[in-house]
Design a protein around this motif. Sequence first.
Motif, short mmCIF file in Angstrom:
data_model
loop_
_atom_site.label_atom_id
_atom_site.label_comp_id
_atom_site.label_asym_id
_atom_site.label_seq_id
_atom_site.Cartn_x
_atom_site.Cartn_y
_atom_site.Cartn_z
N ASP A 34 15.01 46.02 31.18
CA ASP A 34 15.42 44.68 31.60
C ASP A 34 15.63 43.72 30.43
OD1 ASP A 34 15.79 42.68 33.86
OD2 ASP A 34 14.23 41.72 32.64
N SER A 35 14.75 43.73 29.45
CA SER A 35 14.82 42.75 28.36
C SER A 35 16.03 42.96 27.45
CB SER A 35 13.54 42.78 27.53
OG SER A 35 13.42 44.02 26.86
N VAL A 36 16.66 44.12 27.48
CA VAL A 36 17.79 44.38 26.59
C VAL A 36 19.11 44.60 27.32
CG1 VAL A 36 16.36 45.29 24.71
CG2 VAL A 36 17.28 46.86 26.42
N LEU A 37 19.08 44.48 28.64
CA LEU A 37 20.30 44.72 29.42
C LEU A 37 21.09 43.44 29.66
CD1 LEU A 37 19.09 47.25 32.13
CD2 LEU A 37 20.34 47.72 30.02
N PHE A 38 22.36 43.64 29.96
CA PHE A 38 23.26 42.54 30.27
C PHE A 38 23.42 42.41 31.78
CE2 PHE A 38 24.61 44.22 26.15
CZ PHE A 38 24.51 43.09 25.37
N ASP A 39 23.81 41.22 32.21
CA ASP A 39 24.09 41.01 33.63
C ASP A 39 25.32 41.80 34.02
OD1 ASP A 39 21.96 39.27 33.89
OD2 ASP A 39 23.19 37.49 33.53
N TYR A 40 25.33 42.27 35.25
CA TYR A 40 26.45 43.03 35.80
C TYR A 40 27.49 42.03 36.28
CZ TYR A 40 28.74 46.60 38.79
OH TYR A 40 29.64 47.47 39.39
N VAL A 41 28.58 41.94 35.55
CA VAL A 41 29.68 41.06 35.90
C VAL A 41 30.86 41.94 36.30
CG1 VAL A 41 31.25 39.27 35.09
CG2 VAL A 41 28.87 39.30 34.29
N LEU A 42 31.33 41.73 37.50
CA LEU A 42 32.45 42.49 38.03
C LEU A 42 33.73 41.70 37.76
CD1 LEU A 42 32.92 45.05 39.77
CD2 LEU A 42 32.84 43.57 41.75
N GLU A 43 34.74 42.37 37.22
CA GLU A 43 36.02 41.71 36.97
C GLU A 43 37.08 42.36 37.84
OE1 GLU A 43 39.02 40.53 33.34
OE2 GLU A 43 36.93 40.98 32.89
N ASP A 66 41.07 41.62 39.17
CA ASP A 66 42.31 40.84 39.02
C ASP A 66 42.12 39.67 38.07
OD1 ASP A 66 43.63 42.53 40.81
OD2 ASP A 66 43.03 41.31 42.53
N GLY A 67 41.40 39.92 36.96
CA GLY A 67 41.23 38.89 35.94
C GLY A 67 40.17 37.84 36.25
N LYS A 68 39.55 37.93 37.40
CA LYS A 68 38.51 36.97 37.76
C LYS A 68 37.15 37.66 37.68
CE LYS A 68 37.16 33.58 41.17
NZ LYS A 68 37.39 32.95 42.45
N LYS A 69 36.15 36.94 37.14
CA LYS A 69 34.82 37.50 36.96
C LYS A 69 33.90 37.06 38.08
CE LYS A 69 35.22 38.04 32.03
NZ LYS A 69 34.65 37.80 30.73
N TYR A 70 33.08 38.01 38.55
CA TYR A 70 32.12 37.75 39.62
C TYR A 70 30.73 38.16 39.15
CZ TYR A 70 36.33 37.52 42.48
OH TYR A 70 37.55 37.18 42.98
N GLU A 71 29.78 37.25 39.25
CA GLU A 71 28.39 37.53 38.90
C GLU A 71 27.75 38.28 40.07
OE1 GLU A 71 26.85 36.58 36.01
OE2 GLU A 71 28.68 35.61 35.27
N THR A 72 27.04 39.37 39.77
CA THR A 72 26.39 40.14 40.83
C THR A 72 24.93 39.73 41.02
OG1 THR A 72 25.65 41.88 39.34
CG2 THR A 72 27.83 42.16 40.36
N TYR A 92 29.63 47.68 42.77
CA TYR A 92 30.07 46.61 43.66
C TYR A 92 31.59 46.52 43.72
CZ TYR A 92 25.29 44.80 43.60
OH TYR A 92 23.94 44.65 43.74
N THR A 93 32.06 45.90 44.79
CA THR A 93 33.47 45.59 44.94
C THR A 93 33.57 44.28 45.70
OG1 THR A 93 35.63 46.49 45.56
CG2 THR A 93 33.80 46.84 47.13
#
Length: 157
Positions: free
Chosen positions: A74-83, A85-91, A42-43
């Motif tokens: 699925d049970s052991v994976l982390f959410d994909y968080v895009l960072e 410019d220092g800001k985090k975005y939940e995908t 993602y971008t």
Amino acid sequence: IYLGFPECPWCRNAISVLLDVAEENDIKDIYYFNIKNERDSYTLEDSKLVYEKDENGNEIKGTKDYSKLLKALDSVLFDYVLEIDGKKYETGVKRIYAPSVIFIKDGKIIGIQVSTVESQTDPYKKLTKDQYNELYDIYTDYVVKMKSSTCSIDKSC
């Protein structure tokens, strides 16, 4: 199971430790899957999360095999968080980060180690002796659990 790719600096730090643990514990097989071109990506465009595009302009949505892996893990994976410019975005989706080492016993996941160790902040620097030892101990603990008679991801050995 080792999930990573050769160009990944985190992976290059982790693999030597994993191979040392395998040798020390007489582990003959480590299954490897190169996930570099399998994953979605993602971008941010106009303040909106969108799929990145490859050099041909195609959206990078991830392969069918990657989707199957996401479901299986699925049970052991982390959410994909895009960072950006220092800001985090939940995908809103899960992500297989590289490297991920998944420890399996009798067809069941008993643990996963993602990345290297928390204290390593620059993947382009070699692990310090303490960091190496910390990761070595993490991998070794999982290997011991794999070799014991009563382990599961929900129950310690």
